[in-house]
Scaffold this motif. Structure first.
Motif, short mmCIF file in Angstrom:
data_model
loop_
_atom_site.label_atom_id
_atom_site.label_comp_id
_atom_site.label_asym_id
_atom_site.label_seq_id
_atom_site.Cartn_x
_atom_site.Cartn_y
_atom_site.Cartn_z
N SER A 132 0.83 -1.20 0.00
CA SER A 132 0.00 0.00 0.00
C SER A 132 0.87 1.26 0.00
O SER A 132 1.86 1.33 0.71
CB SER A 132 -0.88 -0.02 1.25
N GLY A 133 0.50 2.20 -0.85
CA GLY A 133 1.20 3.48 -0.87
C GLY A 133 2.45 3.52 -1.73
O GLY A 133 3.17 4.50 -1.74
N GLY A 154 2.58 3.53 -4.98
CA GLY A 154 2.39 4.28 -6.22
C GLY A 154 1.75 3.50 -7.36
O GLY A 154 1.75 3.95 -8.50
N LYS A 155 1.15 2.36 -7.06
CA LYS A 155 0.50 1.55 -8.09
C LYS A 155 -0.64 2.30 -8.76
O LYS A 155 -0.71 2.42 -9.98
CB LYS A 155 -0.07 0.26 -7.48
N SER A 156 -1.54 2.81 -7.91
CA SER A 156 -2.69 3.52 -8.46
C SER A 156 -2.24 4.74 -9.24
O SER A 156 -2.78 5.05 -10.30
CB SER A 156 -3.63 3.98 -7.35
N THR A 157 -1.26 5.42 -8.71
CA THR A 157 -0.78 6.63 -9.37
C THR A 157 -0.27 6.31 -10.77
O THR A 157 -0.59 7.01 -11.73
CB THR A 157 0.33 7.27 -8.52
N1 LIG Z 1 -3.14 13.95 -4.18
C1 LIG Z 1 -2.04 13.54 -3.52
N2 LIG Z 1 -1.25 14.41 -2.88
C2 LIG Z 1 -0.14 14.00 -2.23
N3 LIG Z 1 0.26 12.73 -2.16
C3 LIG Z 1 -0.49 11.80 -2.77
C4 LIG Z 1 -1.67 12.15 -3.49
N4 LIG Z 1 -2.21 11.02 -3.99
C5 LIG Z 1 -1.39 10.03 -3.60
N5 LIG Z 1 -0.36 10.49 -2.87
C6 LIG Z 1 0.74 9.69 -2.31
O1 LIG Z 1 1.31 8.94 -3.33
C7 LIG Z 1 1.72 7.67 -2.86
C8 LIG Z 1 1.20 6.60 -3.80
O2 LIG Z 1 -0.19 6.57 -3.76
P1 LIG Z 1 -1.02 5.48 -4.55
O3 LIG Z 1 -2.46 5.80 -4.40
O4 LIG Z 1 -0.51 5.38 -5.94
O5 LIG Z 1 -0.66 4.16 -3.74
P2 LIG Z 1 -1.10 2.67 -4.05
O6 LIG Z 1 0.14 1.93 -4.36
O7 LIG Z 1 -2.18 2.63 -5.05
O8 LIG Z 1 -1.61 2.21 -2.63
P3 LIG Z 1 -2.92 1.33 -2.26
O9 LIG Z 1 -2.55 -0.09 -2.42
O10 LIG Z 1 -3.13 1.68 -0.81
O11 LIG Z 1 -4.05 1.78 -3.12
C9 LIG Z 1 1.17 7.55 -1.45
O12 LIG Z 1 2.26 7.66 -0.56
C10 LIG Z 1 0.24 8.69 -1.30
O13 LIG Z 1 0.28 9.21 -0.01
#
Ligand SMILES: Nc1ncnc2c1ncn2[C@@H]1O[C@H](COP(=O)(O)OP(=O)(O)OP(=O)(O)O)[C@@H](O)[C@H]1O
Ligand SMILES: [Mg+2]
Lengths: 371, 293
Positions: free
Chosen positions: A38-39, A41-44
């Motif tokens: 989690s966190g 950056g996958k979703s990003t």
């Molecule tokens: N709008 C935003 N402003 C600042 N930081 C952000 C923003 N959106 C996401 N982040 C940060 O970017 C990082 C990656 O977020 P992301 O949503 O891509 O994680 P993830 O891998 O999809 O996690 P998960 O499995 O929990 O969905 C996280 O540390 C999050 O705090």
């Protein structure tokens, strides 16, 4: 044709850099799973492909066309959101058909398409309901149907199965794979469930803290983890790590308590004197009578799994787990021997955390795309 | 829903008592007095009143001036509500596209609503003054073009604009809050589905804020019937030639200038019933259509 090239992509929010120098080539019609905690950056990353998130640096190309400045609707991607994001004021049929309506497809043709797609995901009886009147699994299928109906070049999934129960999850997993094969799209699937990732992927991408740790087939990643991180992340129960030092003279790695594990001579030569972490997978170790194997340990406690047992051992003071279908009659504190298959011994630099192979170098590092 | 209950009834009674008292003193008592007066003939200089039944109402309903007032009130209510809501909605839609920290605006924008109606009226008296206001420049080129003290239509426009201005900010804050509460992923999903900003507005945002829209509608209509006295009093005094003689204003004018207490009481009873009926109709026929699930 819809291959996706991600070149040197970085992302930051204000001063917070959350992704750095990501490179990835996704081939046409490939099913790629992005895996990471989690966190990380996958979703990003997924949202940058979709066009829902601006790309701070680098570029993303779909089917050869750089899409950095294209609107989501110009990119030909369909996305299934983690929370489904169904339109609450529209019926199931309207939800599914919305993309076609926006595209100006006529009512009759739209209705036919909606029915065909609804049929394929088993939603026919629910077409006139609102999302609020559906179960979680049904909503998930509506979200799928809404993406499928557009026959996209690229399918993007953001943890679409995380809200389902175990049985439905397996079912939907198969369904997703079937749909992928049928509509011949390129799929990118994000999950933090390694089992889901392993079973679905043609290739796995393991991410950690905004960078890609390793890209490869599930088998490659399981058999040749490129780093301590990947080794520990992939595989369940998790890989054991024991610290040690390589000795070329003894063609072995010497563990902290003086025990010795044999290494292939070329590996030992290449990494002579290096401090290392030895990675051992619980399911690749075997318990034998004490004194008859290279590794000596004591039983800490044993967990019953039904299909087998998980033996928690101690090597000196370090934990070592062994997964075995055999039900040894062992009591806590008993001494045992553990055999290690030579091909099951993973060696990582203690400092770098990277894999050490025969040439003492990294293997299966993230692919680098020439600029 | 969980129901809270109190062991002793007197605690409950004690808790609601202050509110009941306020409602009684400021609503039921004056309302019943008005009802009583409306059925009697009150002597302007004291000296008792005589029961006349519905005579006051009969007189009222056959009075052309009264019907004029009803017409003007409806025009005002519809026009000022439409103006206030549409302006607020447009502003909120624009703001929503850009804004994350709208809470800051919430405080700044709520102020106009807190300004007393006569103060608004006073401000607009300057703005619309034919000799010194913003439109006085047009009057220099086209003498006599703008003069709400003579032209009835212009007077209505002036009152409508002033009335709407007072509620635009209030409406804006509600619309913006509603728009911001639409999950971002819905907007993103529709963007993926190919919808551009206008399309998203029509297919998603507007339907999804319908409950708020309805709420604002009720508040605005009610307000424009009951809370417009100050504006009219300061801006036009009901003129010219009764062009802005709203029901609330007429009650005051007839009662306290004309000393027709009974007629004014009858008028306020009618206004009260009218507002209640409007609210009822809106709840009954509109609200039903704006909630999902
Ligand atoms: N709008 C935003 N402003 C600042 N930081 C952000 C923003 N959106 C996401 N982040 C940060 O970017 C990082 C990656 O977020 P992301 O949503 O891509 O994680 P993830 O891998 O999809 O996690 P998960 O499995 O929990 O969905 C996280 O540390 C999050 O705090
Ligand atoms: Mg995520």
């Amino acid at each position: 044709m819809a291959d996706i090239s991600i070149r040197n992509v970085a992302k930051s929010y204000g001063k917070d850099s959350i992704m750095q120098g990501v490179n990835l080539e996704i081939r046409n019609r490939e099913f790629v799973v992005i895996l990471g905690p989690s966190g990380c950056g996958k979703s990003t990353l997924l949202r940058m492909i979709a066009g829902l998130e601006a790309i701070t640096a680098g570029e993303i190309a779909i089917a050869g066309q750089v899409v950095n400045d294209l609107e989501p609707r110009q990119r030909g991607c369909a996305m299934v959101f983690q929370n489904y994001a169904l339109y609450p004021h529209m019926t199931v049929a309207e939800n599914i058909g919305y993309a076609l309506k926006v595209a100006g497809v006529g009512r009759a043709e739209r209705r036919a398409a909606v029915e065909r797609v609804a049929q394929s995901v088993g939603l026919n009886e629910f077409l006139d309901r609102r999302p609020g009147q559906l179960s979680g699994g049904q909503r998930q299928r509506v979200a799928m149907a809404r993406a499928i109906i557009r026959e996209p070049r690229v399918f993007l999934f953001d943890e679409p199965l995380s809200n389902l129960d175990a049985k439905l999850r397996v079912q939907m997993r198969h369904e997703i794979r079937r749909i992928h094969n049928r509509i011949e799209a390129t799929s990118v699937f994000v999950t933090h469930d390694q089992h889901e990732g392993m079973t679905l992927a043609d290739r796995l991408v393991v991410m950690n803290k905004g960078t890609i740790e390793q890209v490869g087939t599930p088998e490659e990643i399981y058999d040749h983890p490129a780093s301590v991180y990947v080794g520990g992340f992939i595989g369940s129960p998790a890989m054991n790590f024991l610290p040690g030092q390589v000795s070329a003279a003894r063609a072995a790695v010497v563990l902290g308590d003086g025990q010795v594990l044999d290494l292939p001579r070329d590996v030992a030569t290449a990494a002579d004197g290096q401090l290392v972490q030895v990675g051992l997978r619980p399911e690749q170790l075997t318990i034998v009578a004490p004194g008859t194997a290279e590794l000596q340990a004591r039983v800490d406690f044993v967990e019953e799994l039904g299909s087998g047992r998980l033996y928690h051992l101690l090597v000196e003071d370090l934990p070592l787990t062994v997964l075995s279908p055999d039900k040894h009659a062992l009591r806590d504190g008993d001494a045992v021997g553990v055999t290690v298959r030579p091909d099951a011994l993973h060696l990582f630099g203690a400092e770098s955390g990277r894999r050490i192979d025969a040439r003492g170098a990294r293997v299966a590092a993230p692919q680098v795309v020439p600029a | 829903m969980r129901r809270a209950y109190f062991k002793a009834n007197w605690i409950a009674a004690l808790l609601v008592a202050p509110q009941l008292l306020i409602i009684f003193v400021f609503f039921y008592w004056p309302a019943s007095q008005a009802l009583y007066w409306s059925l009697t003939l009150e002597q302007p200089w004291g000296g008792g009143n005589t029961w006349v039944g519905f005579e006051n109402f009969r007189t009222l309903l056959s009075d052309a001036y009264y019907w004029n007032s009803v017409r003007v009130s409806f025009v005002f209510a519809i026009a000022s509500t439409a103006l206030a809501m549409s302006m607020a909605l447009v502003l909120a839609l624009f703001a929503d596209r850009q804004l994350r920290g709208y809470k800051f605006f919430r405080v700044g924008m709520i102020w106009p609503y807190a300004i007393a109606a006569p103060a608004v009226g006073l401000a607009f008296r300057f703005v619309f003054n034919p000799h010194a206001g913003i439109l006085s420049y047009i009057n220099e080129v086209l003498p006599g073009f703008w003069d709400p003290t003579v032209n009835g239509t212009q007077a209505v426009i002036m009152v409508v604009v002033a009335g709407a201005w007072k509620s635009i900010a209030y409406n804006f804050i509600f619309f913006l809050a509603a728009l911001q509460s639409i999950p971002r992923s819905l907007i993103e999903a529709s963007a993926m589905d190919g919808a551009g900003p206008m399309r998203r507005m029509r297919d998603l945002q507007l339907p999804l804020i319908a409950p708020t829209f309805f709420f604002i509608l009720v508040i605005n209509i009610t307000d424009s019937f009951t809370d417009s006295f100050g504006i009219v009093d300061v801006l036009t005094g009901g003129g010219p030639a009764r062009a802005t003689d709203l029901l609330v204003y007429k009650i005051y004018a007839d009662g306290f200038r004309g000393f027709d207490y009974s007629g004014a009481a009858a008028q306020s009873v009618i206004l009260m019933v009218l507002v209640m009926a409007l609210t009822f109709v809106q709840f009954r026929y509109i609200e039903r259509r704006v909630h999902y699930t």
